[in-house]
Design an enzyme around this catalytic site. Structure first.
Site: not given
Ligand code: NAI
Length: 335
Positions: A127, A174
């Site tokens: 973002y 992740k």
């Protein structure tokens, strides 16, 4: 003693934003808490009036008042201006997005034992808005993860857990694939966890965590996540307790606090008096506690629960046929 009048910035937003904001303003007014609302437009409405989607006067207002209540602001998909919501969080360094997800009495949902808190990093990750075309047909988005931001969001999560007697913090990542970026994130959360021996700490890979959220949500307590996973997991977890109409949130920094629901501008129901104001109302309850008006927050919560449990006045997302206005009237009547 004269009662204090709070100065608070109100960003109604667009789509269902003005409808749910108005509902919340009416309910708070009915408690007798005095607030001077400083109203400011953002997004397309602001652009049409001022040429800016995030006008400087809006930022100045929040900087002065320190506290804002914000409705959703539409971000065009795949084109147009960049997200006002992301811009606001970055401009005011609202680094923590706090989203409690808990069952409300009287709200039917797949699970009845959810009580978890999402702590989403709010300023970086994908973002950061750093995207460009490398050559035609190839684009690059930069995922920014820093030690400073990851450490402070982890500190926030553990401080929150300690203050509210929470038992466990789960870091979601992740890092098996993004070994450097998500690897740094969990290295920071792991380091911070060592300072809080009384709070259990675990790590979960985001895909496996998503499966567990929809099977055994009760095993989660406080979650700490980078920005993108936090955004996605927030909507998923809203679905565990009745949907986006009921889940609140707060964007918190060192100096400023902007309270807003998890949901967006809901263009499919905007302008039809159908939106459920509960999510923004609960965000406003977090705000009332933040400005030392906890008794009013408690009164509103009791009234809200009464209306939800009674079940006669429910908005469409909760299986009823009440409008935003009739639901708001019912909460005010129950106060
Ligand atoms: P959305 O959250 O606006 O809507 C998803 C679904 O949930 C829709 O079916 C909608 O009707 C329903 N819904 C949401 N809030 C509701 C409420 N209070 N009562 C009843 N039903 C409700 O997500 P969507 O459609 O993906 O996004 C629409 C726009 O909102 C986009 O431009 C997006 O960028 C923006 N957005 C803004 C946010 C913010 O201002 N913080 C957050 C999320 C999205």
């Amino acid at each position: 003693m004269t009662q204090k009048t709070h100065q608070i910035t109100l960003i109604p937003g667009d789509g269902i934003g003005p409808e749910v904001s108005e509902a919340v303003v009416r309910i708070i007014a009915a408690t007798g808490v005095k607030i001077d609302w400083h109203r400011h437009d953002a997004g397309l409405i602001a652009f049409q009036k001022t040429g800016h989607t995030l006008p400087e006067e809006l930022l100045a207002s929040v900087r002065t008042n320190k506290v804002a209540l914000k409705g959703p602001v539409t971000t065009p998909v795949g084109e147009g201006f960049t997200s006002v919501n992301v811009g606001l969080r970055q401009a005011l360094d609202l680094y923590s997005n706090l989203r409690p997800v808990i069952n409300l009495p009287g709200v039917a949902s797949r699970f009845q034992n959810v009580d978890l808190v999402i702590v989403r990093e709010n300023t970086e990750d994908l973002y950061a808005g750093l995207e460009h075309v490398v050559v035609k047909g190839v684009v690059e988005s930069l995922k920014i993860i820093t030690e400073v931001a990851s450490t402070r969001i982890a500190e926030f999560a553990f401080q929150y857990a300690r203050r509210y007697g929470r038992k466990k913090v789960t870091a979601i990542h992740k890092a098996n694939i993004m070994k450097l970026s998500d690897g740094l994130f969990i290295e920071c959360t792991r380091n911070v966890s060592k300072k809080y021996p009384e709070i259990a700490y675990e790590e979960r890979i985001v895909d496996a965590a998503c499966m567990q959220f929809v099977m055994v949500p009760e095993r989660f307590d406080v979650l700490v996540l980078p920005n993108l996973y936090g955004d996605i997991v927030s909507d998923l977890c809203a679905g565990l307790v009745g949907g986006l109409g009921v889940v609140p949130g707060a964007n918190l920094g060192v100096e400023y606090a902007v309270f807003e629901a998890v949901h967006g501008s809901a263009p499919d129901i905007a302008g039809q008096n159908l939106a459920n104001p509960t999510a923004l109302l609960q965000s406003a309850l977090m705000m009332l506690r933040h400005i030392d008006e906890a008794p009013a927050a408690d009164r509103i919560m009791t009234a809200l629960c009464k209306v939800l449990v009674d079940g006669h006045t429910r908005t469409r997302d909760l299986g009823g046929s009440a409008t935003t206005t009739t639901f708001t009237d019912a909460v005010i009547a129950a106060l």
